[in-house]
Each structure stands twice: as C-alpha cells, then as structure tokens.
Scaffold this motif. Structure first.
Motif, PDB file in Angstrom:
ATOM      1  N   LYS A 120       7.814  -1.313  12.265  1.00 24.72           N
ATOM      2  CA  LYS A 120       6.399  -1.615  12.079  1.00 24.72           C
ATOM      3  C   LYS A 120       6.196  -2.959  11.401  1.00 24.72           C
TER       4      LYS A 120
ATOM      5  N   ASN B  12       4.373  -6.168  13.098  1.00 29.14           N
ATOM      6  CA  ASN B  12       3.229  -6.850  12.480  1.00 29.14           C
ATOM      7  C   ASN B  12       3.476  -8.348  12.363  1.00 29.14           C
TER       8      ASN B  12
ATOM      9  N   ARG C  79       0.397 -10.439  11.718  1.00 25.56           N
ATOM     10  CA  ARG C  79      -0.256  -9.624  10.703  1.00 25.56           C
ATOM     11  C   ARG C  79       0.649  -9.452   9.499  1.00 25.56           C
ATOM     12  N   ARG C  80       0.093  -9.040   8.404  1.00 25.87           N
ATOM     13  CA  ARG C  80       0.858  -8.773   7.194  1.00 25.87           C
ATOM     14  C   ARG C  80       1.885  -7.677   7.486  1.00 25.87           C
TER      15      ARG C  80
ATOM     16  N   TYR D 220       3.541  -5.447   5.645  1.00 26.69           N
ATOM     17  CA  TYR D 220       3.360  -4.140   5.014  1.00 26.69           C
ATOM     18  C   TYR D 220       1.922  -4.003   4.556  1.00 26.69           C
ATOM     19  N   GLU D 221       1.262  -2.985   5.039  1.00 32.49           N
ATOM     20  CA  GLU D 221      -0.117  -2.748   4.614  1.00 32.49           C
ATOM     21  C   GLU D 221      -0.167  -2.186   3.200  1.00 32.49           C
ATOM     22  N   GLU D 222       0.839  -1.436   2.807  1.00 34.32           N
ATOM     23  CA  GLU D 222       0.944  -0.874   1.469  1.00 34.32           C
ATOM     24  C   GLU D 222       2.229  -1.378   0.820  1.00 34.32           C
TER      25      GLU D 222
ATOM     26  N   HIS E  33       6.615  -6.327  -3.872  1.00 33.25           N
ATOM     27  CA  HIS E  33       5.326  -6.422  -3.211  1.00 33.25           C
ATOM     28  C   HIS E  33       4.170  -6.321  -4.190  1.00 33.25           C
TER      29      HIS E  33
ATOM     30  N   TYR F 278      -1.815 -15.335   5.489  1.00 36.45           N
ATOM     31  CA  TYR F 278      -2.703 -14.534   6.338  1.00 36.45           C
ATOM     32  C   TYR F 278      -4.169 -14.622   5.929  1.00 36.45           C
TER      33      TYR F 278
ATOM     34  N   SER G 109      -5.131 -10.650   4.719  1.00 31.16           N
ATOM     35  CA  SER G 109      -4.051 -10.065   3.909  1.00 31.16           C
ATOM     36  C   SER G 109      -4.569  -8.992   2.959  1.00 31.16           C
ATOM     37  N   GLY G 110      -5.876  -8.983   2.677  1.00 31.48           N
ATOM     38  CA  GLY G 110      -6.433  -8.003   1.759  1.00 31.48           C
ATOM     39  C   GLY G 110      -6.164  -8.316   0.304  1.00 31.48           C
TER      40      GLY G 110
END
Length: 247
Positions: A60, A64, A69-70, A72-74, A80, A93, A97-98
């Motif tokens: 995954k 991404n 995309r980033r 790792y979302e979490e 991290h 990003y 990136s949030g």
C-alpha cells in the motif's frame, strides 16, 4: 463508482425520510439500521473493487508513492511522529499530506541554534569573503606572472646552459683521451725498456709500469708547483708595481 454511491445514498435518504413519516419509531430505527448496513456493504464493495483494480501487487505504501500520494495515512513507526518527517511530507505533498503547515516554521530554539551555527561556520561577512577572494586571486595572478618570468629567463639562458654542458662533456672527453694516451705512452716506454715484447699482465711489466707512473706523477706535481710559484711571483710583481705607481 462514487457517483453511483452518491445516487444510491440519495435514494436511501429519500426512502428513509419517507418511512419516518409513514412508520412508527421501531420501524424507523429498524430501517435506519438497514440503511447503515447497506452503506457499509457498499463501502466494503467499493474497497474490494479498488483492491482488485490494483494489479501491480505493490504494498500500500509503495502504491501510494507511485501514485503521488503520502505513503502512510497513519503513523506506522515512531519516526512518522517526528517534526522532521511531517515537514518532509508537507514539503512534498502539500495540503494533501494532512500535516499542519505551522510545523514547517522553525521554533525559537531552532532559530537560535541556527544563528549560533552560522556565527561559527560563517564568521565573515559577504564583503569580507569577497575581499578575501579578490586578494587570493591577485596573489594567484602574481604567482603566475612570476612563474612566467622565471620560465622566460630560463629559456633565454637555455643556449648558454647547452654550451656549458657541451664544453663540460668535451672537457671530460679530452681528459679521458689524454689519460688513455698517457697510459699508452707509459706502456710503450716500458716495452722499450725491456727491448722485447712482454705481456702487460706479467709481474715485471706491472712493476716497471707502476714505477713509471709514480715518476710521471712526481714530474706533474713539480710542474704544477712551478706554475703556481710563477703565478704568485707575477701577482707580487703586479702589486709592487701598483704600489710604486701610487707612491
């Protein structure tokens, strides 16, 4: 797929609103639970379809990255959660990136440490660095000019050095030839001394030859001493003449 889901959610919402006005409270709660279950089923199906579309078999995080995309979302590890990592994610990003962009601004401590580092690593001003660089260039140019002058001087003296070398080689060759001729004369004198041909390796021949060489060296030494005495007498006569002229 998202448009279809929104259409289905819209129909479900309309149906649920209709049932609210036409059914009792237990029936409404039952219908709402059915709608929630249907929504979860739809989301699960969408996720399953999305996974099936991913034929790359990448992890995954890698998938991404490939799709911009980033990874790792979490947070997946302690790294991290660091400010450095989150700054990197925002820098790469952006808003997607949030990450809160306020993390990208340095703290007061970081600013002070940066100032301290620059004061030690770069103690000179831009003007001082420019002046030092210009002075270094002038010194280098002067060194090159001096080197050019030395080379030109040596090239000018090249012919003189070649003549001196040739004279030295000729003198050495003349000395070797003179020594060889001297040796031949002594050998010839020894042969005349015996009156017959004698092997130079014979002890008698060697003995007489050594005696002749010794006598020859004595004569040469005496000749050098006489020449030296004559030179000294000439110098003394010259000095006495100069003194008498002054008086």
């Amino acid at each position: 797929m998202n448009i279809c889901l929104r259409n289905k959610f819209t129909r479900l919402n309309l149906v649920s609103n209709f049932h609210r006005f036409s059914t009792t409270v237990p029936e409404i709660e039952q219908n709402e639970q059915v709608l929630i279950d249907d929504t979860e089923d739809l989301l699960a199906k969408e996720e399953e379809i999305r996974k099936k579309r991913n034929t790359s078999r990448l992890a995954k995080a890698h998938y991404n990255l490939v799709n911009g995309r980033r990874p790792y979302e979490e947070p997946n590890c302690l790294a991290h959660l660091t400010v450095k990592y989150n700054r990197k994610m925002y820098g790469k990003y952006g808003v997607a990136s949030g990450v809160n962009p306020s993390l990208c601004w340095p703290t007061k401590k970081e600013i002070e440490e940066k100032k301290e580092f620059e004061a030690v690593a770069f103690p000179y001003t831009i003007r001082q660095v420019m002046d030092a660089t210009a002075e270094k260039r002038r010194e280098e140019q002067l060194r090159i000019e001096q080197r050019d002058i030395e080379v030109a001087t040596k090239v000018a003296k090249l012919e003189q050095w070649k003549k001196e070398l040739n004279d030295k080689v000729a003198k050495k060759a003349a000395e070797v030839l003179a020594a060889k001729q001297k040796k031949e004369r002594l050998v010839e004198e020894v042969r005349r001394h015996f009156g017959f041909t004698l092997d130079p390796k014979d002890e008698r021949f060697k003995e007489v030859l050594a005696k002749r060489e010794k006598e020859q060296k004595k004569l040469e030494k005496q000749a050098r001493m006489e020449a030296k005495e004559k030179m000294m007498i000439a110098k003394l006569q010259q000095k006495s003449g100069e003194i008498s002229e002054k008086s």
